[in-house]
Scaffold this motif. Structure first.
Motif, PDB file in Angstrom:
ATOM      1  N   SER A 156      36.539  36.215  45.861  1.00 35.98           N
ATOM      2  CA  SER A 156      35.256  35.687  45.438  1.00 35.98           C
ATOM      3  C   SER A 156      35.946  34.524  45.196  1.00 35.98           C
ATOM      4  N   LEU A 157      36.657  34.409  44.016  1.00 36.72           N
ATOM      5  CA  LEU A 157      37.485  33.252  43.363  1.00 36.72           C
ATOM      6  C   LEU A 157      38.672  32.505  44.233  1.00 36.72           C
ATOM      7  N   GLY A 158      38.774  33.304  45.665  1.00 38.16           N
ATOM      8  CA  GLY A 158      39.430  31.731  46.401  1.00 38.16           C
ATOM      9  C   GLY A 158      40.687  32.316  46.528  1.00 38.16           C
ATOM     10  N   PHE A 159      40.889  33.356  46.487  1.00 42.09           N
ATOM     11  CA  PHE A 159      42.221  33.657  46.791  1.00 42.09           C
ATOM     12  C   PHE A 159      42.107  34.032  47.866  1.00 42.09           C
ATOM     13  N   SER A 160      43.733  33.717  48.032  1.00 42.51           N
ATOM     14  CA  SER A 160      44.072  34.840  50.312  1.00 42.51           C
ATOM     15  C   SER A 160      44.237  36.189  50.077  1.00 42.51           C
ATOM     16  N   GLU A 161      44.055  36.790  50.991  1.00 40.17           N
ATOM     17  CA  GLU A 161      44.650  37.801  51.144  1.00 40.17           C
ATOM     18  C   GLU A 161      45.973  38.335  50.875  1.00 40.17           C
ATOM     19  N   LYS A 162      46.866  37.535  51.146  1.00 34.81           N
ATOM     20  CA  LYS A 162      48.451  37.588  50.481  1.00 34.81           C
ATOM     21  C   LYS A 162      48.361  37.316  49.315  1.00 34.81           C
ATOM     22  N   ASN A 163      47.665  36.152  48.936  1.00 33.18           N
ATOM     23  CA  ASN A 163      47.464  35.701  47.430  1.00 33.18           C
ATOM     24  C   ASN A 163      47.229  37.370  46.893  1.00 33.18           C
ATOM     25  N   THR A 164      45.595  37.481  47.162  1.00 35.22           N
ATOM     26  CA  THR A 164      44.843  38.814  46.140  1.00 35.22           C
ATOM     27  C   THR A 164      46.046  39.489  45.710  1.00 35.22           C
ATOM     28  N   ASN A 165      47.141  40.318  47.140  1.00 35.56           N
ATOM     29  CA  ASN A 165      47.445  41.721  46.867  1.00 35.56           C
ATOM     30  C   ASN A 165      48.844  41.070  45.853  1.00 35.56           C
ATOM     31  N   ARG A 166      48.972  40.241  46.482  1.00 34.94           N
ATOM     32  CA  ARG A 166      50.161  39.632  44.720  1.00 34.94           C
ATOM     33  C   ARG A 166      49.824  39.664  44.252  1.00 34.94           C
ATOM     34  N   ILE A 167      48.594  39.021  43.399  1.00 34.82           N
ATOM     35  CA  ILE A 167      48.646  39.209  42.242  1.00 34.82           C
ATOM     36  C   ILE A 167      48.012  40.634  41.536  1.00 34.82           C
ATOM     37  N   LEU A 168      47.465  41.002  42.422  1.00 32.80           N
ATOM     38  CA  LEU A 168      46.602  42.589  42.310  1.00 32.80           C
ATOM     39  C   LEU A 168      47.958  43.333  41.610  1.00 32.80           C
ATOM     40  N   SER A 169      49.432  42.619  42.103  1.00 36.96           N
ATOM     41  CA  SER A 169      50.399  43.622  42.189  1.00 36.96           C
ATOM     42  C   SER A 169      50.695  43.488  40.560  1.00 36.96           C
ATOM     43  N   LEU A 170      50.327  42.872  39.581  1.00 33.59           N
ATOM     44  CA  LEU A 170      50.723  41.431  37.833  1.00 33.59           C
ATOM     45  C   LEU A 170      49.817  42.213  37.771  1.00 33.59           C
ATOM     46  N   LEU A 171      48.468  42.447  37.927  1.00 36.14           N
ATOM     47  CA  LEU A 171      47.340  42.515  36.676  1.00 36.14           C
ATOM     48  C   LEU A 171      47.313  43.867  35.964  1.00 36.14           C
ATOM     49  N   PRO A 172      47.372  43.974  34.365  1.00 36.47           N
ATOM     50  CA  PRO A 172      46.769  45.217  33.928  1.00 36.47           C
ATOM     51  C   PRO A 172      46.077  45.675  33.997  1.00 36.47           C
ATOM     52  N   ASN A 173      46.005  46.599  34.028  1.00 38.38           N
ATOM     53  CA  ASN A 173      45.188  47.654  33.862  1.00 38.38           C
ATOM     54  C   ASN A 173      43.985  47.545  32.575  1.00 38.38           C
ATOM     55  N   HIS A 174      42.513  47.206  32.505  1.00 38.91           N
ATOM     56  CA  HIS A 174      42.149  46.561  31.730  1.00 38.91           C
ATOM     57  C   HIS A 174      41.843  47.355  30.707  1.00 38.91           C
ATOM     58  N   SER A 175      41.497  48.905  31.111  1.00 42.12           N
ATOM     59  CA  SER A 175      41.281  50.286  29.789  1.00 42.12           C
ATOM     60  C   SER A 175      42.713  50.242  28.692  1.00 42.12           C
ATOM     61  N   GLU A 176      43.794  49.171  29.507  1.00 44.02           N
ATOM     62  CA  GLU A 176      44.879  49.143  28.385  1.00 44.02           C
ATOM     63  C   GLU A 176      44.877  48.299  27.189  1.00 44.02           C
ATOM     64  N   LEU A 177      44.341  47.300  27.454  1.00 39.62           N
ATOM     65  CA  LEU A 177      43.730  45.763  26.928  1.00 39.62           C
ATOM     66  C   LEU A 177      43.115  46.171  25.786  1.00 39.62           C
ATOM     67  N   GLU A 178      44.636  45.493  24.055  1.00 37.66           N
ATOM     68  CA  GLU A 178      43.286  44.928  23.560  1.00 37.66           C
ATOM     69  C   GLU A 178      42.504  44.467  23.299  1.00 37.66           C
ATOM     70  N   PRO A 179      40.721  44.113  23.438  1.00 38.80           N
ATOM     71  CA  PRO A 179      39.881  43.163  23.811  1.00 38.80           C
ATOM     72  C   PRO A 179      39.917  41.803  22.324  1.00 38.80           C
ATOM     73  N   THR A 180      40.644  42.037  21.372  1.00 43.13           N
ATOM     74  CA  THR A 180      40.680  40.951  21.148  1.00 43.13           C
ATOM     75  C   THR A 180      42.413  40.271  21.105  1.00 43.13           C
ATOM     76  N   GLN A 181      43.416  40.756  21.647  1.00 45.85           N
ATOM     77  CA  GLN A 181      44.168  39.972  21.581  1.00 45.85           C
ATOM     78  C   GLN A 181      44.666  39.138  23.240  1.00 45.85           C
ATOM     79  N   THR A 182      45.283  38.343  23.170  1.00 42.60           N
ATOM     80  CA  THR A 182      45.365  37.108  24.100  1.00 42.60           C
ATOM     81  C   THR A 182      46.608  37.908  24.942  1.00 42.60           C
ATOM     82  N   TYR A 183      46.296  38.053  26.143  1.00 42.39           N
ATOM     83  CA  TYR A 183      47.926  37.945  26.967  1.00 42.39           C
ATOM     84  C   TYR A 183      48.204  37.182  28.480  1.00 42.39           C
TER      85      TYR A 183
END
Length: 132
Positions: A10-37
């Motif tokens: 929905s943001l405009g990522f192609s199928e190929k690039n969707t798979n690429r970026i998904l492999s790099l994204l951290p799990n939301h539940s593991e992020l500190e809410p006030t920290q930048t990443y």
């Protein structure tokens, strides 16, 4: 995973690039809410790329294929350019975001998102737009 794929597309990522970026994204539940990443979770990426009025910018980044994926430690946005299938990564100057067209305040920091992730892991990324 299916919802994440749909959200990235929905943001405009192609199928190929969707798979690429998904492999790099951290799990939301593991992020500190006030920290930048450097690279945020899918939930934060979706939140930081609304269809209208991101940070009050007149020219919508999404319309130009610029998607915010994270943040430097000082708050400068980290973005990818969907117009280039390599997904180059840019820093944007948050000090100049409201005074200049977005393409005038972007500096490329890596040719691909995978290269960016590797440089982040090595600890060799500049911490600020003005360090590039």
């Amino acid at each position: 995973m299916e919802a994440h794929t749909k959200n990235l597309k929905s943001l405009g990522f192609s199928e190929k690039n969707t798979n690429r970026i998904l492999s790099l994204l951290p799990n939301h539940s593991e992020l500190e809410p006030t920290q930048t990443y450097w690279i945020d979770s899918i939930e934060r990426i979706i939140e930081n790329n609304p269809e209208k009025n991101f940070l009050g910018l007149d020219e919508e980044p999404r319309e130009k294929g610029i998607i915010f994926i994270g943040s430097c430690p000082n708050g400068d946005p980290v973005a990818v350019d969907l117009n280039d299938d390599n997904l180059p990564v840019y820093y944007l100057s948050h000090e100049e975001m409201f005074d200049s067209p977005i393409e005038n305040i972007m500096e490329e920091v890596s040719k691909t998102i995978e290269e960016f992730e590797l440089l982040v892991q090595k600890g060799t990324m500049p911490f600020d737009y003005f360090e590039i």
